[in-house]
Scaffold this motif. Structure first.
Motif, PDB file in Angstrom:
ATOM      1  N   MET A   1      67.612  27.125  61.996  1.00  0.00           N
ATOM      2  CA  MET A   1      69.035  27.422  61.851  1.00  0.00           C
ATOM      3  C   MET A   1      69.402  27.780  60.406  1.00  0.00           C
ATOM      4  N   PRO A   2      69.941  28.983  60.165  1.00  0.00           N
ATOM      5  CA  PRO A   2      70.378  29.350  58.806  1.00  0.00           C
ATOM      6  C   PRO A   2      71.715  28.683  58.460  1.00  0.00           C
ATOM      7  N   GLY A   3      71.907  28.426  57.152  1.00  0.00           N
ATOM      8  CA  GLY A   3      73.170  27.896  56.680  1.00  0.00           C
ATOM      9  C   GLY A   3      74.132  29.008  56.286  1.00  0.00           C
ATOM     10  N   GLU A   4      75.232  28.621  55.664  1.00  0.00           N
ATOM     11  CA  GLU A   4      76.304  29.579  55.359  1.00  0.00           C
ATOM     12  C   GLU A   4      75.850  30.705  54.437  1.00  0.00           C
ATOM     13  N   ASP A   5      74.997  30.391  53.468  1.00  0.00           N
ATOM     14  CA  ASP A   5      74.577  31.405  52.496  1.00  0.00           C
ATOM     15  C   ASP A   5      73.325  32.159  52.934  1.00  0.00           C
ATOM     16  N   ASP A   6      72.782  31.804  54.092  1.00  0.00           N
ATOM     17  CA  ASP A   6      71.496  32.352  54.543  1.00  0.00           C
ATOM     18  C   ASP A   6      71.727  33.552  55.463  1.00  0.00           C
ATOM     19  N   ILE A   7      71.568  34.751  54.907  1.00  0.00           N
ATOM     20  CA  ILE A   7      71.861  35.976  55.651  1.00  0.00           C
ATOM     21  C   ILE A   7      70.575  36.771  55.856  1.00  0.00           C
ATOM     22  N   LEU A   8      70.199  36.937  57.112  1.00  0.00           N
ATOM     23  CA  LEU A   8      68.990  37.672  57.484  1.00  0.00           C
ATOM     24  C   LEU A   8      69.391  38.964  58.200  1.00  0.00           C
ATOM     25  N   LEU A   9      68.878  40.084  57.705  1.00  0.00           N
ATOM     26  CA  LEU A   9      69.137  41.383  58.315  1.00  0.00           C
ATOM     27  C   LEU A   9      67.897  41.805  59.100  1.00  0.00           C
ATOM     28  N   ALA A  10      68.096  42.177  60.360  1.00  0.00           N
ATOM     29  CA  ALA A  10      66.977  42.519  61.248  1.00  0.00           C
ATOM     30  C   ALA A  10      67.073  43.978  61.678  1.00  0.00           C
ATOM     31  N   PHE A  11      66.000  44.733  61.425  1.00  0.00           N
ATOM     32  CA  PHE A  11      65.889  46.131  61.848  1.00  0.00           C
ATOM     33  C   PHE A  11      64.768  46.195  62.884  1.00  0.00           C
ATOM     34  N   ARG A  12      65.062  46.779  64.043  1.00  0.00           N
ATOM     35  CA  ARG A  12      64.095  46.797  65.137  1.00  0.00           C
ATOM     36  C   ARG A  12      63.739  48.240  65.491  1.00  0.00           C
ATOM     37  N   PHE A  13      62.432  48.488  65.692  1.00  0.00           N
ATOM     38  CA  PHE A  13      61.945  49.845  65.939  1.00  0.00           C
ATOM     39  C   PHE A  13      61.043  49.841  67.172  1.00  0.00           C
TER      40      PHE A  13
END
Length: 319
Positions: free
Chosen positions: A100-112
């Motif tokens: 589980m990510p916290g408030e400052d934890d931003i993950l960007l996902a690119f799918r191909f």
């Protein structure tokens, strides 16, 4: 949208994130278990904060970039701690989950999708490098490798810049953005190649790398000679007997020579369908298929549509 506006947008709580935060504050566990496994060409999403992602696999290639904070993923039962500026590319069929990510934890996902690399992207890609090795194995041998590639690009200013531009373009959600998206994606992968090669000693020559080089040499030869080559001619080019070379190809690619040559011919047929006004009969001939019915049958088996239907769909997407 500029970069400051993008930062503000990514840090804002979505409605879903607000709901997940309320669930967490109530003392309940919140785990998302993905079921979707296919996509058209490529897409993008910001992974929701306050939501763990359960273990799963998928048929597409995924690029994850830590925009802010830190992210913990479990990949093939191994815990990987990622921090801001870290980027990983997950192979098809690789098992992974996200704590589980916290408030400052931003993950960007690119799918191909595999089809994206086959139809649109792979024809522009250089062959003799570790990234190509990864993509080729993802496309043709995912059941065997199930790997990931890791990069830290925090200090790679140009790469982080283009990645942000790619996100902004995705957020526009416009048909006119398709070509721009493709160019940004190409730049990102080319920059990752430069980053990868820059950080690998140039004097490493173990047997695995020699085999990788031979793989790419074979693929490069077929790409250059697919229309009129055959097993005997290819084996002769690499100074092997046809029988030995046939066994070598089967060992290296897990398919026989004819199957490999057909893959290359079909990939180049897609390129001609994409970029020329040649008739399907002319494309069939230029790609080395002596029998048009066989070409139609192989194309439909591989891409689940006829060459004519593929070209129609492409024209409709381009407007």
């Amino acid at each position: 949208m500029n970069f400051d506006e993008l930062d503000h947008y990514l840090r804002q709580f979505t409605e879903h994130e607000q709901d997940y935060l309320r669930i967490i504050n109530s003392g309940q566990k919140n785990i998302f278990r993905p079921t979707e496994n296919h996509l058209q060409l490529f897409d993008f999403k910001k992974t929701s904060r306050f939501l763990a992602v359960g273990e799963h696999t998928h048929e597409y290639i995924e690029l994850n970039y830590v925009y802010s904070g830190s992210i913990t993923q479990i990949i093939n039962d191994k815990k990987i701690h990622l921090k801001k500026g870290d980027l990983i590319i997950l192979d098809t069929q690789v098992s992974h989950s996200i704590e589980m990510p916290g408030e400052d934890d931003i993950l960007l996902a690119f799918r191909f999708s595999k089809e994206y690399f086959m139809m649109t992207f792979f024809k522009d890609f250089k062959t003799n490098n570790p990234m190509s090795d990864f993509l080729i194995k993802s496309l043709f041998e995912s059941q065997k490798y199930k790997r990931y590639l890791y990069f830290n690009i925090l200090e790679e200013t140009e790469l982080t810049y283009v990645t942000k531009l790619l996100v902004i373009e995705f957020l526009k959600d416009s048909q006119q953005s398709l070509n721009i998206l493709h160019h940004y994606i190409s730049i990102i992968f080319e920059k990752l190649i430069q980053h990868y090669e820059k950080n690998i000693p140039s004097d490493t020559t173990n047997s695995s790398e020699k085999q990788t080089k031979l793989r790419f040499d074979i693929l490069h030869y077929l790409d250059e000679n697919f229309s009129d080559t055959n097993l005997a001619a290819t084996a002769d080019y690499f100074n092997y007997s046809p029988n030995y070379f046939s066994n070598l190809v089967r060992k290296m690619f897990h398919k026989n020579y004819c199957q490999l040559l057909r893959e290359v011919r079909l990939k180049n047929a897609l390129i001609l369908l994409d970029n020329t006004s040649l008739s399907i009969t002319e494309i069939c001939e230029q790609c080395g298929f002596s029998n048009q019915n066989m070409f139609y049958s192989l194309f439909k088996e591989k891409f689940h549509m006829t060459p004519k239907k593929y070209r129609q769909q492409l024209q409709e997407k381009l407007g």
